[in-house]
Enzyme design. Structure first.
Site, short mmCIF file in Angstrom:
data_model
loop_
_atom_site.label_atom_id
_atom_site.label_comp_id
_atom_site.label_asym_id
_atom_site.label_seq_id
_atom_site.Cartn_x
_atom_site.Cartn_y
_atom_site.Cartn_z
CB SER A 63 6.56 -37.58 12.33
OG SER A 63 5.44 -37.23 11.55
CG ASN B 290 2.75 -26.49 18.59
OD1 ASN B 290 1.86 -25.90 19.21
ND2 ASN B 290 2.85 -26.46 17.28
CD GLU C 82 7.69 -27.95 13.20
OE1 GLU C 82 7.43 -28.79 14.06
OE2 GLU C 82 6.91 -27.04 12.89
CD GLU D 41 -0.30 -27.53 12.27
OE1 GLU D 41 -0.07 -28.75 12.28
OE2 GLU D 41 -0.45 -26.86 13.31
N GLY E 3 2.97 -34.50 11.20
CA GLY E 3 1.73 -35.25 11.39
C GLY E 3 1.55 -36.45 10.49
CE LYS F 197 1.09 -29.37 15.61
NZ LYS F 197 1.14 -30.15 14.35
CG HIS G 254 3.60 -24.68 12.99
ND1 HIS G 254 2.78 -25.46 12.21
CD2 HIS G 254 4.23 -25.54 13.85
CE1 HIS G 254 2.89 -26.72 12.57
NE2 HIS G 254 3.77 -26.81 13.56
#
Length: 253
Positions: free
Chosen positions: A213, A9, A168, A98, A174, A11, A96
């Site tokens: 991560s 991904n 996730e 985000e 991250g 992003k 996701h």
């Protein structure tokens, strides 16, 4: 589907320089390394058709990072499943964290996108996970089941057939602080058993990913877990050398 399943991904990252570099290197390395796994790349949507065109002889798959649940109409800035099919993507990343955080996507909206994806013969990559506070409060399973239940409510008992599910944990994305392999395996087992229970079908086929991560240092311990079918890699997939190393490591398990 060939396992392990490696999803990259990108992003909101990349440009034609990076895209061309990836195309050239994948073309060189595909026969030796990529054929042993299912590799799915999810660059910004405007690059999918370009990448597919120059890797047309390879069985590499592509995923869109988002979709609208409307097929067409006055929805400025949105992309439909039909458009995604036209540019050559087979998968769509949904839910996701985000998107949930920055674009205020809730479980109901994600379920509508999931339904639209399924009925138009594309494959969802559904991301689910909990925050650090939810984890500390012992709410992980409660949060995960709520995210899953809304899919069942809108899409029915067979919703998860031929679907990828990426656990996730938001506290790991991250941060460099990935979940332990034991925790990953235990959580994926819970998700798998819950979906089978709700589906009332022990033969349902779906695939379990971990994301958060993932790196060259931890991927070996993650991928060897019994309930892990693959990984979803974020920023670590932007460096081709690291990405290839993770594919190599994954394919040896």
């Amino acid at each position: 589907m060939l396992k392990p399943i490696i999803i990259a991904n990108w992003k909101l990252n990349g440009n034609k320089v990076l895209v061309n570099k990836f195309i050239k290197k994948i073309n060189n390395d595909y026969e030796k390394y990529f054929k042993k796994s299912t590799v799915i790349i999810s660059p910004p949507m405007i690059y999918i058709e370009y990448m597919k065109k120059f890797m047309k002889n390879l069985k590499l798959s592509f995923a869109a990072q988002n979709v609208d649940y409307n097929y067409q109409g006055a929805f400025t800035g949105e992309i439909s499943t039909y458009m995604i099919q036209e540019i050559g993507a087979k998968y769509i990343i949904l839910g996701h964290s985000e998107r949930r955080k920055h674009h205020f996507e809730n479980n109901s909206l994600i379920a509508k996108k999931f339904y639209c994806t399924k009925i138009n013969n594309l494959i969802p990559i559904l991301c689910i996970g909990e925050t650090e506070n939810e984890k500390k409060s012992g709410l992980t399973e409660n949060i995960l089941t709520k995210q899953i239940d809304k899919i069942f409510l809108i899409c029915g008992k067979n919703a998860f057939h031929n679907t990828l599910i990426a656990y996730e944990p938001i506290w790991a994305i991250g941060t460099g602080n990935n979940a332990s392999p034991i925790l990953i395996n235990r959580t994926l087992k819970f998700i798998k058993n819950y979906i089978i229970f709700k589906s009332e079908n022990t033969d349902i086929k779906f695939y379990m990913q971990y994301g958060g991560s993932v790196s060259t240092e931890n991927i070996k311990d993650i991928i060897c877990q019994k309930n892990v079918d693959g990984v979803l890699i974020g920023s670590g997939s932007l460096n081709y050398k690291n990405f290839l190393e993770m594919i190599k490591i994954s394919s040896k398990n």
